[in-house]
Motif scaffolding. Structure first.
Motif, PDB file in Angstrom:
ATOM      1  N   THR A 184       0.859  -1.198   0.000  1.00 13.51           N
ATOM      2  CA  THR A 184       0.000   0.000   0.000  1.00 13.51           C
ATOM      3  C   THR A 184       0.887   1.238   0.000  1.00 13.51           C
ATOM      4  OG1 THR A 184      -0.100  -0.281   2.388  1.00 13.51           O
ATOM      5  CG2 THR A 184      -2.029  -0.994   1.131  1.00 13.51           C
ATOM      6  N   PRO A 185       0.300   2.392  -0.318  1.00 14.13           N
ATOM      7  CA  PRO A 185       1.126   3.609  -0.418  1.00 14.13           C
ATOM      8  C   PRO A 185       1.710   4.086   0.909  1.00 14.13           C
ATOM      9  CG  PRO A 185      -0.948   3.870  -1.602  1.00 14.13           C
ATOM     10  CD  PRO A 185      -1.052   2.610  -0.831  1.00 14.13           C
ATOM     11  N   ASP A 186       1.262   3.545   2.053  1.00 16.96           N
ATOM     12  CA  ASP A 186       1.839   4.022   3.311  1.00 16.96           C
ATOM     13  C   ASP A 186       3.245   3.483   3.545  1.00 16.96           C
ATOM     14  OD1 ASP A 186       0.951   1.475   3.634  1.00 16.96           O
ATOM     15  OD2 ASP A 186       0.288   1.747   5.707  1.00 16.96           O
ATOM     16  N   GLN A 221      10.975   9.288  -6.040  1.00 12.89           N
ATOM     17  CA  GLN A 221       9.700   8.703  -6.440  1.00 12.89           C
ATOM     18  C   GLN A 221       9.007   8.026  -5.263  1.00 12.89           C
ATOM     19  OE1 GLN A 221       9.749   5.210  -8.985  1.00 12.89           O
ATOM     20  NE2 GLN A 221       8.362   6.237 -10.393  1.00 12.89           N
ATOM     21  N   ALA A 222       9.787   7.302  -4.470  1.00  5.48           N
ATOM     22  CA  ALA A 222       9.189   6.599  -3.335  1.00  5.48           C
ATOM     23  C   ALA A 222       8.648   7.583  -2.303  1.00  5.48           C
ATOM     24  CB  ALA A 222      10.220   5.674  -2.691  1.00  5.48           C
ATOM     25  N   PRO A 250       5.246   8.397   2.354  1.00 10.72           N
ATOM     26  CA  PRO A 250       4.988   7.194   3.146  1.00 10.72           C
ATOM     27  C   PRO A 250       5.449   7.401   4.584  1.00 10.72           C
ATOM     28  CG  PRO A 250       6.938   6.900   1.806  1.00 10.72           C
ATOM     29  CD  PRO A 250       6.355   8.224   1.413  1.00 10.72           C
ATOM     30  N   LYS A 251       4.767   6.745   5.498  1.00 13.10           N
ATOM     31  CA  LYS A 251       5.179   6.832   6.900  1.00 13.10           C
ATOM     32  C   LYS A 251       6.378   5.925   7.139  1.00 13.10           C
ATOM     33  CE  LYS A 251       3.431   9.937   8.094  1.00 13.10           C
ATOM     34  NZ  LYS A 251       4.325  10.929   8.615  1.00 13.10           N
ATOM     35  N   ILE A 252       6.472   4.898   6.300  1.00 18.33           N
ATOM     36  CA  ILE A 252       7.595   3.972   6.433  1.00 18.33           C
ATOM     37  C   ILE A 252       8.283   3.857   5.078  1.00 18.33           C
ATOM     38  CG2 ILE A 252       8.224   1.564   6.853  1.00 18.33           C
ATOM     39  CD1 ILE A 252       5.845   1.400   8.735  1.00 18.33           C
ATOM     40  N   GLU A 302       2.128  -0.349  -7.040  1.00 21.01           N
ATOM     41  CA  GLU A 302       1.167  -0.508  -5.942  1.00 21.01           C
ATOM     42  C   GLU A 302       1.450   0.490  -4.828  1.00 21.01           C
ATOM     43  OE1 GLU A 302      -0.186  -4.709  -4.854  1.00 21.01           O
ATOM     44  OE2 GLU A 302       1.701  -5.098  -5.872  1.00 21.01           O
ATOM     45  N   THR A 303       2.739   0.659  -4.499  1.00 22.30           N
ATOM     46  CA  THR A 303       3.057   1.601  -3.422  1.00 22.30           C
ATOM     47  C   THR A 303       2.830   3.037  -3.858  1.00 22.30           C
ATOM     48  OG1 THR A 303       5.379   1.837  -4.013  1.00 22.30           O
ATOM     49  CG2 THR A 303       4.834   0.053  -2.512  1.00 22.30           C
TER      50      THR A 303
END
Ligand code: ATP
Ligand code: MG
Lengths: 268, 273
Positions: free
Chosen positions: A75-77, A156-157, A162-164, B172-173
């Motif tokens: 997931t995006p988190d 990009q990430a 994200p929290k992680i 997905e992320t």
């Protein structure tokens, strides 16, 4: 900050076809930690990250984030930077960075057009300058150097905030000068965005320099007749007071680490 | 130097490449010459000028009965069938190939069927197609589809499965839905490989086109060569074969060029044939 750990790993094991890769992993990671992970090759570091990402499911035990079970899929988190294949080869640098905004804004086409596209392009300009890729925005990833690609992958990430953030040997292929720049960039972003970071590295110096906590993975139990019987676990869990410690604090610890990470002694 | 390390220069490569063609033409001309010395009326190996004359007659002299320029009419009709058949095959290859390659449940349900279907020799289906669709255009187009689609579906599905898993997880992320991953990650990544699949699919497509035209048609390149066969008109057949080959070659090169233009990122990664 609450006392609730950001990530809790409870007695996790991973077994592939009867081979125990990881076992008895137990740890709590506080929010905002920069947790570096070292260990011998193929001891299961990437496997651990894959479990944190829900790419793999633990064979035993469970992983909690903020006290809740991990969702069953990525997931995006949780952002990820892989050592390879982390950016999309068919998109230019700026398209790579615009992609997540396009996913958000255009459920059907996944693509923005016209003025919206121009706005999305403007939105990534600052990021591009920040990571020093403004000149290369129209280039494809194969036309970038390794360091440029990794900067792009990290940027990009981080777009989804994200929290992680999970990093699998992100600087492994870079030469020392660029590596130092990248480390600086990472620390800056980490402080700015107050994420919890897990970073696998082969370089013990890097682990100590960047980490607020260093985890060492190793096999402690061996059965010569059944080498698959026991897996690696966390043999050292060293909390450091602050990030940015330039050298490894004590020779004894280094010696211990050298022994545990057989064959992976850093050259630097 | 070892042979494997000796590379020809551009000019040498060109002459090396041309040599077999020249040799074949010369061998033909010599054989034809000696046959016609024996029997000036020989039809089997017509002379090069005879063939050129026949070919230009097909191309530039209107047919006595219909008034059509036969070569162009045949070419147009054949290419139309080929395009229709390949068009349907491409749509099938993309939709089913992506489903099979990307969605595990779709793979489980479709892959064994397609694999089995692709083993049916397509020509054995031709009578069935004629019975169902009649002798018109549809059955010829369907033969091309049946003959090329299964292999193309499998090759697209394979390319989808070869996309590094990391890229899918990355998408997905970044918050992509399955559909968004299909249109923004999977589809663009496989398009260059789809072109390769089309180029490979064109080889059997031509075979099925010519066969279908030979069996039931009133126009087309395949129809023509099987028609004039009755009069042993080698002076028409041989140039037609060369013409068909040339068309196939040009199509193949055009597809390669289109791929280079449209997907520079793909061709940066390494050379392909
Ligand atoms: N999908 C899989 N199926 C079976 N075995 C696997 C799978 N993935 C990993 N393994 C095995 O698990 C072990 C740990 O792999 P992993 O990639 O986690 O190692 P690593 O610590 O990241 O190594 P490296 O430092 O070389 O990257 C290896 O022995 C590998 O063969
Ligand atoms: Mg690894």
């Amino acid at each position: 900050m609450s006392t609730q750990p950001k990530v809790s790993v409870r007695n996790v094991a991973k077994i592939y076809d009867g081979t125990v890769v990881l076992e008895r992993l137990d740890l709590d990671i506080a929010a905002g930690a920069l947790c570096t992970i070292v260990g011998a090759s193929s001891c299961g570091k990437s496997t651990f990250l894959r479990m944190l990402l829900s790419q793999e499911v633990p064979s035993r035990g469970e992983i909690l984030i903020d006290g809740e079970k991990l969702p069953p899929e990525p997931t995006p988190d949780r952002g990820i930077v892989f050592q390879r294949y982390s950016v999309f080869p068919h998109l230019t640098v700026e398209e790579n960075l615009m992609l997540s905004a396009e996913f958000d804004a255009a459920p059907l086409t996944g693509r923005l057009f016209g003025s919206k596209r121009a706005a999305a392009r403007d939105a990534v300009t600052e990021t591009l300058e920040r990571i020093g890729l403004a000149q290369a925005r129209k280039r494809y990833p194969t036309q970038l150097s390794g360091g440029m690609q990794q900067r792009l992958a990290i940027a990009q990430a981080l777009l989804k905030k994200p929290k992680i953030l999970l990093l699998d040997e992100p600087f492994g292929a870079l030469d020392p000068g660029i590596r130092a720049d990248m480390q600086e960039l990472l620390i800056e972003l980490w402080k700015e965005l107050s994420m919890t970071i897990f970073m696998v590295t082969h370089d013990i110096h890097e682990a100590f320099k960047l980490g607020t906590r260093v985890l060492v993975f190793d096999k402690i139990r061996h059965d010569p007749d059944a080498p698959d019987r026991w897996g690696a676990t966390i043999t050292y869990d060293l909390p450091l007071d602050r990030a940015g410690v330039q050298t490894i604090p004590d020779a004894g610890a280094l010696f211990a680490l050298k022994n545990t990470t057989r064959g992976d002694v850093p050259h630097a | 130097m070892r042979l494997i390390n000796r590379k020809p220069s551009r000019a040498t490569a060109f002459f090396l490449g041309m040599a077999p063609f020249v040799a074949a033409i010369v061998a033909y001309a010599v054989a034809s010459h000696y046959r016609r010395l024996d029997n000036p009326a020989d039809k089997l190996l017509p002379s090069l000028p005879d063939m050129a004359a026949a070919f230009s007659r097909m191309a530039f002299t209107p047919d006595r009965r219909s008034g059509d320029l036969l070569l162009w009419m045949d070419t147009f009709d054949s290419l139309e069938r080929l395009a229709a058949g390949m068009g349907v095959a491409v749509v099938l290859a993309l939709s089913l190939g992506i489903l099979i390659g990307f969605i595990p449940n779709a793979r489980s349900s479709l892959a064994p069927f397609i694999a089995t279907f692709s083993l049916i020799p397509p020509i054995t289906i031709l009578p069935i197609l004629f019975i169902i669709f009649g002798l018109g255009e549809l059955s010829k187009i369907m033969l091309i589809v049946v003959g090329t689609a299964p292999v193309m579906i499998r090759s697209v599905a394979q390319s989808v499965m070869e996309i590094p898993r990391e890229l899918i997880i990355k998408a997905e992320t970044l918050g992509a839905s399955v559909w968004q991953m299909m249109v923004r990650v999977v589809l663009p990544q496989i398009l260059p490989k789809l072109i390769t699949a089309i180029r490979l699919g064109l080889v059997p497509a031509w075979i099925f086109l010519i066969s279908a035209e030979a069996i039931a048609s009133t126009s087309g390149l395949g129809y023509r060569i099987f028609l004039v066969r009755r009069y042993l008109a080698m002076d028409v057949i041989l140039p037609y074969v060369v013409w068909i080959t040339l068309l196939a070659f040009i199509l193949d090169r055009l597809l390669l060029m289109a791929s280079r233009r449209a997907f520079p990122w793909h061709h940066l990664q390494g050379e392909s044939l």
